[in-house]
Each structure stands twice: as C-alpha cells, then as structure tokens.
Design a protein around this motif. Structure first.
Motif, PDB file in Angstrom:
ATOM      1  N   ILE A 175       0.854  -1.178   0.000  1.00 51.68           N
ATOM      2  CA  ILE A 175       0.000   0.000   0.000  1.00 51.68           C
ATOM      3  C   ILE A 175       0.896   1.236   0.000  1.00 51.68           C
ATOM      4  CG2 ILE A 175      -1.899  -1.133   1.234  1.00 51.68           C
ATOM      5  CD1 ILE A 175      -0.942   0.303   3.780  1.00 51.68           C
ATOM      6  N   HIS A 227      -0.832   7.332   1.222  1.00 53.70           N
ATOM      7  CA  HIS A 227      -2.213   7.810   1.264  1.00 53.70           C
ATOM      8  C   HIS A 227      -3.161   6.702   1.714  1.00 53.70           C
ATOM      9  CE1 HIS A 227      -6.016   9.498  -0.725  1.00 53.70           C
ATOM     10  NE2 HIS A 227      -5.724  10.272   0.303  1.00 53.70           N
ATOM     11  N   ASP A 228      -2.902   5.480   1.263  1.00 56.67           N
ATOM     12  CA  ASP A 228      -3.725   4.344   1.695  1.00 56.67           C
ATOM     13  C   ASP A 228      -3.579   4.122   3.198  1.00 56.67           C
ATOM     14  OD1 ASP A 228      -4.597   3.689  -0.940  1.00 56.67           O
ATOM     15  OD2 ASP A 228      -2.637   2.796  -1.308  1.00 56.67           O
ATOM     16  N   ARG A 229      -2.359   4.253   3.713  1.00 61.91           N
ATOM     17  CA  ARG A 229      -2.136   4.080   5.147  1.00 61.91           C
ATOM     18  C   ARG A 229      -2.926   5.124   5.945  1.00 61.91           C
ATOM     19  NH1 ARG A 229       0.283   6.069   9.360  1.00 61.91           N
ATOM     20  NH2 ARG A 229       0.933   7.900   8.169  1.00 61.91           N
ATOM     21  N   LEU A 236      -5.629   6.683   5.044  1.00 67.00           N
ATOM     22  CA  LEU A 236      -7.055   6.388   4.981  1.00 67.00           C
ATOM     23  C   LEU A 236      -7.439   5.286   5.966  1.00 67.00           C
ATOM     24  CD1 LEU A 236      -7.860   6.487   1.139  1.00 67.00           C
ATOM     25  CD2 LEU A 236      -8.384   8.213   2.863  1.00 67.00           C
ATOM     26  N   LEU A 237      -6.647   4.225   6.022  1.00 61.46           N
ATOM     27  CA  LEU A 237      -6.956   3.113   6.919  1.00 61.46           C
ATOM     28  C   LEU A 237      -6.893   3.549   8.384  1.00 61.46           C
ATOM     29  CD1 LEU A 237      -5.048   0.162   5.199  1.00 61.46           C
ATOM     30  CD2 LEU A 237      -7.517   0.544   5.257  1.00 61.46           C
ATOM     31  N   ARG A 290     -11.185   2.562  -1.791  1.00 61.79           N
ATOM     32  CA  ARG A 290      -9.743   2.496  -1.561  1.00 61.79           C
ATOM     33  C   ARG A 290      -9.417   1.627  -0.346  1.00 61.79           C
ATOM     34  NH1 ARG A 290      -6.563   6.631  -3.779  1.00 61.79           N
ATOM     35  NH2 ARG A 290      -4.833   5.551  -2.711  1.00 61.79           N
ATOM     36  N   ALA A 291     -10.240   1.743   0.688  1.00 57.49           N
ATOM     37  CA  ALA A 291     -10.002   0.951   1.895  1.00 57.49           C
ATOM     38  C   ALA A 291     -10.164  -0.538   1.616  1.00 57.49           C
ATOM     39  CB  ALA A 291     -10.961   1.390   3.003  1.00 57.49           C
ATOM     40  N   GLN A 343      -9.780  -2.046  -1.247  1.00 62.42           N
ATOM     41  CA  GLN A 343      -8.644  -2.463  -2.061  1.00 62.42           C
ATOM     42  C   GLN A 343      -7.394  -2.661  -1.213  1.00 62.42           C
ATOM     43  OE1 GLN A 343      -8.445   0.694  -4.962  1.00 62.42           O
ATOM     44  NE2 GLN A 343      -9.893  -0.293  -6.369  1.00 62.42           N
ATOM     45  N   SER A 344      -7.159  -1.738  -0.281  1.00 62.98           N
ATOM     46  CA  SER A 344      -5.978  -1.825   0.574  1.00 62.98           C
ATOM     47  C   SER A 344      -6.043  -3.054   1.475  1.00 62.98           C
ATOM     48  CB  SER A 344      -5.845  -0.565   1.435  1.00 62.98           C
ATOM     49  OG  SER A 344      -5.627   0.574   0.625  1.00 62.98           O
TER      50      SER A 344
END
Length: 255
Positions: A184, A187-189, A191-192, A237-238, A240-241
């Motif tokens: 990931i 930005h993905d981190r 968001l999570l 996105r979450a 997918q991550s």
C-alpha cells in the motif's frame, strides 16, 4: 428427528412469530422457494439459534435446519463426488457440524454461510490441500496435533502470558511493513488509520458494518471530509488496501 420437529413447530412458532409462515414444517421448503431472501434468513436464523448449543440446544431444531439445507448439501456432494466414494457420508457429517456450530450471534445469512463452510470443511477433511491453499491458506498450512501433544502445554502457557505488543504497535508495524514492500502507499495508510480512528469516535457497531466497521458510512464520511474526496472513494480504496494486505500476508505465510 423430523417427526419431533414437526410436533415442536407449533411451539416454536408460538415463541417466535418469524416462524409463523407455514403451519407445518413440511411446507417450509415450498415457502422458501418463493419467499423473500431476508424473510428466509429470518426463519433459518431462528432454527439455527434453537439448534445451537449456545442457543436453545434443541436437537430437533438442528435436524429441521439440516433437512431444509439438504438441497444445497446435495449440490456440494454432487460437485465433489469424484473425490471419494463416501462423499455422501462426508457431506452429511460436516453438514451436522456446521449447523450445530453456526455462529448465530453474529451471522445472519444462514444458508449461504453454512453451505460455503460445508464445502470447505469437506475439502479439508479429504485433504484437498491444493484447493485449500487457494481458498483458505490458514487451513492449508495447519498441522493436526494429538490431544496429548506437548505443544498444547506450551500454547496454554503462552496464552496465559500478558501480551507483549499493544494492538496499536502491532498495527503500526504491519502498515510499515506493507509500505516498505509496496503493498500500500502512504495515502492508503492514512485512509486506513483515519477509518479506524473514525470508527472508534462514532462508535460504529462492528458486527453490523462492513469490514468490522472500517467501511461504515459514518466513518467513511468523516475521513472523506478530512481528505476532500467522496465517501464512496474512501470505502473503495479501503477495501482495495485491505484486500492487498490480506493477499500479501497469505503469500508471506506460505513462503
């Protein structure tokens, strides 16, 4: 058992109005074929609760649920018929186990979950490791132990020890590892982590929201406002991550 269930049907219906859809248990399969899916799940959920050792522990109710789920079990047996000449016995035994152990406290879709777990359980018992490696990496790498094995005492001792790592530290380590291996991005981190914090702030009921509450509408709306994107994008996105993290972890475990 089915005769006892027919006798008990009126009493069950008197205690739970969701069962007042047919007068006779034998009419239930015909009703299921034409009823709304949510209504069907309600009826099957009542039977699952009644037949569970953590619910009513009523063997007749468990037998009634097994009987209702026989069409799905028959499909499983037919598709796996080439694996063993005793496939009917394997499926019947596993079906009873799945009905009696169904987690009615946190699951609603009775038929779908039981039939899915039924197939996995039969494959596991038949040693279909190649298939299990694809659909269930944990079971594929499981090693059976005898009840008297020394490892059980070691595991019991470890379970009694206090946790050495806090959940926050473990999560931070996992996300750092995922970023280092490009599973990931930053930005993905964000968001999570934001979704996890938002889920705690708005007290999302984890058992009734997507991904244990991380993909709830309330939480994703909070994070969306913080990042200037839509809530739908945040949830997409979450998901997918989390899917990428799960797949990377499975590969790591199988390496």
């Amino acid at each position: 058992m089915l005769a006892q269930a027919r006798t008990d049907w009126a009493g069950w219906s008197g205690h739970d109005p969701r069962l007042v859809v047919v007068d006779d248990l034998l009419d239930l399969p015909d009703w299921i074929r034409t009823a709304d899916r949510l209504d069907v799940d309600d009826v099957l959920h009542v039977l699952a609760r009644l037949g569970s050792p953590t619910g009513g522990d009523d063997i007749a109710a468990a037998g009634a649920l097994v009987w209702v789920l026989l069409p799905g079990a028959t499909v499983v047996a037919h598709r796996l018929r080439d694996m063993t000449p005793r496939i009917d016995e394997c499926v019947a035994a596993q079906l009873w186990i799945e009905v009696r152990s169904f987690a009615w406290e946190r699951r609603r879709k009775v038929a779908a979950n039981i039939v899915m777990n039924l197939r996995r359980g039969v494959l596991r018992d038949l040693g279909a490791h190649e298939h299990l490696r694809a659909v269930d990496p944990t079971w594929a790498h499981a090693v059976p132990l005898a009840p008297e094995a020394d490892l059980w005492r070691v595991l019991d001792a470890k379970a009694a020890e206090p946790l050495a790592v806090e959940a926050e530290e473990e999560l931070a380590e996992l996300l750092s590892w995922a970023m280092a291996h490009r599973v990931i991005g930053e930005h993905d981190r964000q968001l999570l982590v934001g979704l996890a914090e938002a889920a705690c702030q708005v007290a999302v009921p984890r058992s009734r929201q997507g991904r244990s509450g991380l993909c709830s509408r309330a939480g994703s709306s909070v994070v969306a406002a913080q990042h200037g994107i839509s809530a739908v994008t945040v949830r997409r996105r979450a998901r997918q991550s989390m899917r990428a993290l799960a797949e990377a972890y499975a590969r790591q475990m199988s390496a």
